[in-house]
Design a protein around this motif. Structure first.
Motif, PDB file in Angstrom:
ATOM      1  N   LEU A 123       0.850  -1.186   0.000  1.00 13.19           N
ATOM      2  CA  LEU A 123       0.000   0.000   0.000  1.00 13.19           C
ATOM      3  C   LEU A 123       0.891   1.243   0.000  1.00 13.19           C
ATOM      4  CD1 LEU A 123      -3.181   0.043   0.257  1.00 13.19           C
ATOM      5  CD2 LEU A 123      -2.835   0.720   2.640  1.00 13.19           C
ATOM      6  N   PRO A 124       0.556   2.267  -0.780  1.00 14.13           N
ATOM      7  CA  PRO A 124       1.365   3.491  -0.746  1.00 14.13           C
ATOM      8  C   PRO A 124       1.294   4.149   0.632  1.00 14.13           C
ATOM      9  CG  PRO A 124      -0.116   3.463  -2.642  1.00 14.13           C
ATOM     10  CD  PRO A 124      -0.538   2.351  -1.749  1.00 14.13           C
ATOM     11  N   GLU A 125       2.211   5.041   0.896  1.00 13.42           N
ATOM     12  CA  GLU A 125       2.186   5.810   2.139  1.00 13.42           C
ATOM     13  C   GLU A 125       1.564   7.177   1.883  1.00 13.42           C
ATOM     14  OE1 GLU A 125       6.117   6.003   3.687  1.00 13.42           O
ATOM     15  OE2 GLU A 125       6.238   3.847   4.124  1.00 13.42           O
ATOM     16  N   GLY A 126       1.179   7.853   2.968  1.00 14.26           N
ATOM     17  CA  GLY A 126       0.635   9.196   2.846  1.00 14.26           C
ATOM     18  C   GLY A 126      -0.737   9.317   3.445  1.00 14.26           C
ATOM     19  N   THR A 127      -1.460  10.331   3.034  1.00 15.38           N
ATOM     20  CA  THR A 127      -2.815  10.568   3.512  1.00 15.38           C
ATOM     21  C   THR A 127      -3.790   9.640   2.802  1.00 15.38           C
ATOM     22  OG1 THR A 127      -3.329  12.225   1.821  1.00 15.38           O
ATOM     23  CG2 THR A 127      -2.196  12.995   3.823  1.00 15.38           C
ATOM     24  N   ALA A 128      -5.039   9.683   3.245  1.00 19.04           N
ATOM     25  CA  ALA A 128      -6.060   8.861   2.587  1.00 19.04           C
ATOM     26  C   ALA A 128      -6.148   9.185   1.101  1.00 19.04           C
ATOM     27  CB  ALA A 128      -7.405   9.064   3.264  1.00 19.04           C
ATOM     28  N   ALA A 152      -5.437   6.441  -1.814  1.00 22.98           N
ATOM     29  CA  ALA A 152      -6.522   6.118  -2.745  1.00 22.98           C
ATOM     30  C   ALA A 152      -6.098   6.387  -4.190  1.00 22.98           C
ATOM     31  CB  ALA A 152      -7.762   6.924  -2.392  1.00 22.98           C
ATOM     32  N   ARG A 153      -5.441   7.509  -4.412  1.00 22.28           N
ATOM     33  CA  ARG A 153      -5.048   7.876  -5.774  1.00 22.28           C
ATOM     34  C   ARG A 153      -4.001   6.929  -6.342  1.00 22.28           C
ATOM     35  NH1 ARG A 153      -3.674  12.801  -4.795  1.00 22.28           N
ATOM     36  NH2 ARG A 153      -1.467  12.361  -4.449  1.00 22.28           N
ATOM     37  N   GLU A 154      -3.026   6.529  -5.511  1.00 22.55           N
ATOM     38  CA  GLU A 154      -1.909   5.724  -6.003  1.00 22.55           C
ATOM     39  C   GLU A 154      -2.123   4.222  -5.810  1.00 22.55           C
ATOM     40  OE1 GLU A 154       1.637   7.195  -4.144  1.00 22.55           O
ATOM     41  OE2 GLU A 154       1.080   9.294  -4.493  1.00 22.55           O
ATOM     42  N   GLY A 155      -3.156   3.855  -5.073  1.00 26.09           N
ATOM     43  CA  GLY A 155      -3.396   2.441  -4.791  1.00 26.09           C
ATOM     44  C   GLY A 155      -4.205   1.767  -5.882  1.00 26.09           C
ATOM     45  N   ARG A 156      -4.671   0.567  -5.575  1.00 21.15           N
ATOM     46  CA  ARG A 156      -5.398  -0.245  -6.555  1.00 21.15           C
ATOM     47  C   ARG A 156      -6.262  -1.249  -5.786  1.00 21.15           C
ATOM     48  NH1 ARG A 156      -0.216  -2.171  -5.840  1.00 21.15           N
ATOM     49  NH2 ARG A 156      -0.206  -4.336  -5.105  1.00 21.15           N
ATOM     50  N   ASN A 157      -7.044  -2.019  -6.521  1.00 21.29           N
ATOM     51  CA  ASN A 157      -7.782  -3.133  -5.935  1.00 21.29           C
ATOM     52  C   ASN A 157      -7.368  -4.405  -6.672  1.00 21.29           C
ATOM     53  OD1 ASN A 157      -9.553  -5.090  -5.023  1.00 21.29           O
ATOM     54  ND2 ASN A 157     -11.334  -3.739  -5.018  1.00 21.29           N
ATOM     55  N   ASP A 158      -6.579  -5.235  -5.997  1.00 17.89           N
ATOM     56  CA  ASP A 158      -6.065  -6.446  -6.635  1.00 17.89           C
ATOM     57  C   ASP A 158      -7.145  -7.489  -6.895  1.00 17.89           C
ATOM     58  OD1 ASP A 158      -3.432  -5.603  -6.849  1.00 17.89           O
ATOM     59  OD2 ASP A 158      -2.909  -6.294  -4.839  1.00 17.89           O
ATOM     60  N   LEU A 159      -8.330  -7.299  -6.326  1.00 18.72           N
ATOM     61  CA  LEU A 159      -9.410  -8.257  -6.549  1.00 18.72           C
ATOM     62  C   LEU A 159     -10.304  -7.868  -7.725  1.00 18.72           C
ATOM     63  CD1 LEU A 159     -10.519  -9.086  -2.891  1.00 18.72           C
ATOM     64  CD2 LEU A 159      -8.991 -10.391  -4.388  1.00 18.72           C
ATOM     65  N   GLU A 160     -10.014  -6.723  -8.329  1.00 18.21           N
ATOM     66  CA  GLU A 160     -10.874  -6.253  -9.409  1.00 18.21           C
ATOM     67  C   GLU A 160     -10.862  -7.209 -10.605  1.00 18.21           C
ATOM     68  OE1 GLU A 160     -10.669  -2.278 -11.954  1.00 18.21           O
ATOM     69  OE2 GLU A 160     -11.232  -1.880  -9.853  1.00 18.21           O
ATOM     70  N   ALA A 161      -9.680  -7.617 -11.039  1.00 13.66           N
ATOM     71  CA  ALA A 161      -9.584  -8.515 -12.208  1.00 13.66           C
ATOM     72  C   ALA A 161     -10.227  -9.871 -11.940  1.00 13.66           C
ATOM     73  CB  ALA A 161      -8.127  -8.673 -12.633  1.00 13.66           C
ATOM     74  N   PRO A 162      -9.923 -10.537 -10.806  1.00 15.95           N
ATOM     75  CA  PRO A 162     -10.603 -11.817 -10.571  1.00 15.95           C
ATOM     76  C   PRO A 162     -12.107 -11.676 -10.408  1.00 15.95           C
ATOM     77  CG  PRO A 162      -9.258 -11.193  -8.668  1.00 15.95           C
ATOM     78  CD  PRO A 162      -8.879 -10.291  -9.793  1.00 15.95           C
ATOM     79  N   ALA A 163     -12.563 -10.557  -9.822  1.00 14.91           N
ATOM     80  CA  ALA A 163     -14.004 -10.353  -9.679  1.00 14.91           C
ATOM     81  C   ALA A 163     -14.668 -10.195 -11.041  1.00 14.91           C
ATOM     82  CB  ALA A 163     -14.275  -9.130  -8.803  1.00 14.91           C
ATOM     83  N   ILE A 164     -14.029  -9.457 -11.933  1.00 14.97           N
ATOM     84  CA  ILE A 164     -14.590  -9.266 -13.275  1.00 14.97           C
ATOM     85  C   ILE A 164     -14.627 -10.589 -14.030  1.00 14.97           C
ATOM     86  CG2 ILE A 164     -14.125  -8.213 -15.524  1.00 14.97           C
ATOM     87  CD1 ILE A 164     -13.158  -5.725 -14.021  1.00 14.97           C
TER      88      ILE A 164
END
Length: 268
Positions: free
Chosen positions: A185-190, A194-206
């Motif tokens: 997970l990136p460091e910093g504020t929320a 949120a801007r630099e992160g991702r959801n690794d479950l997006e591809a398997p969910a799709i």
């Protein structure tokens, strides 16, 4: 007593590895919407649960509901009769059941106090339950139960939640994850995370629910500053600069995709 079970979204969700105990090592940024299911309760001789609302029929076994399980874990001198208005779709990546259980913890905390082991009791109900109790933006590690606060510079941000009305169980989505660690997970504020992160479950969910791709496409056509799937899906969210832009996006989505479920709110 009345409590809102605030909808949970994962602004970012990084899956790091499969653990030997069968769970997955996660790093996630939890956030909460100022709307969700609603619970009302009164004291009674014994615990009881009544479920109403749009998605009440999707809870086939009230005794297996996390509200009933939470009541069973919290000792009290009297019972609680709870009416759960189920406004959030089930198996939707919004932590609905966990948020419902967390609302029970808050009710008992305010009336009788919680037992010393309440954190362990909450985690035993589900990995999202501890974060849902305070419903504040925070980082979750491990299975999601190791929590740390984050500088929340997204509080008050208008958000639109959209679900194609397809239930998607968490287990199969995790099972479809490719096992590749794409980094922490990136460091910093929320906002930074949120801007630099991702959801690794997006591809398997799709891969299991192609409708998610359509929801993401529709939201990306609006003037959103961030569009992503929440949790293990199938709900997706979009963040907006202001409420008017969010309202325009909600109206457009309702017009073009009238069968989809949606909820407008702000991040807490």
């Amino acid at each position: 007593m009345r409590e809102i079970a605030y909808a949970k979204i994962n602004l970012a969700l990084h899956v790091r590895r499969r653990r030997e105990d069968g769970y997955h090592e996660l790093e996630t940024l939890f956030a909460f919407v100022d709307a969700g299911d609603e619970l009302t309760a009164r004291r009674s001789e014994r615990d009881e649960l009544i479920v109403v609302g749009e998605f009440a029929t999707e809870i086939a076994d009230p005794f297996g509901n996390l509200v009933s399980k939470a009541l069973a874990k919290l000792p009290r001198p009297d019972g609680l009769s709870i009416t759960l208005e189920k406004n959030l779709p089930v198996a939707a990546g919004l932590g609905g059941g966990s948020a419902d259980a967390a609302a029970v913890f808050r009710m008992v905390r305010d009336t009788h106090g919680l037992p010393e082991d309440w954190r362990q009791q909450a985690a035993s109900l589900g990995a999202d339950v501890p974060a849902c109790i305070d419903s504040l933006a925070c980082i979750g590690r491990g299975t999601g139960t190791e929590l740390e606060l984050v500088e929340n510079d997204l509080g008050g941000t208008p958000v639109l939640l959209v679900n194609p009305r397809v239930a998607l169980s968490t287990g199969p989505v995790f099972a479809a994850w490719d096992g590749f660690d794409r980094g922490p997970l990136p460091e910093g504020t929320a906002r930074d995370i949120a801007r630099e992160g991702r959801n690794d479950l997006e591809a398997p969910a799709i891969s299991l629910c192609p409708e998610i791709s359509g929801v993401l496409d529709v939201l990306r056509e609006t003037e959103a500053v961030l569009v992503r799937m929440s949790g293990s899906g199938a709900t997706c969210f979009a963040l907006y600069r202001d409420a008017d832009t969010r309202s325009e996006a909600a109206a457009r989505t309702a017009r073009d995709c009238p069968n989809w479920w949606q909820l407008s709110g702000r991040l807490r």
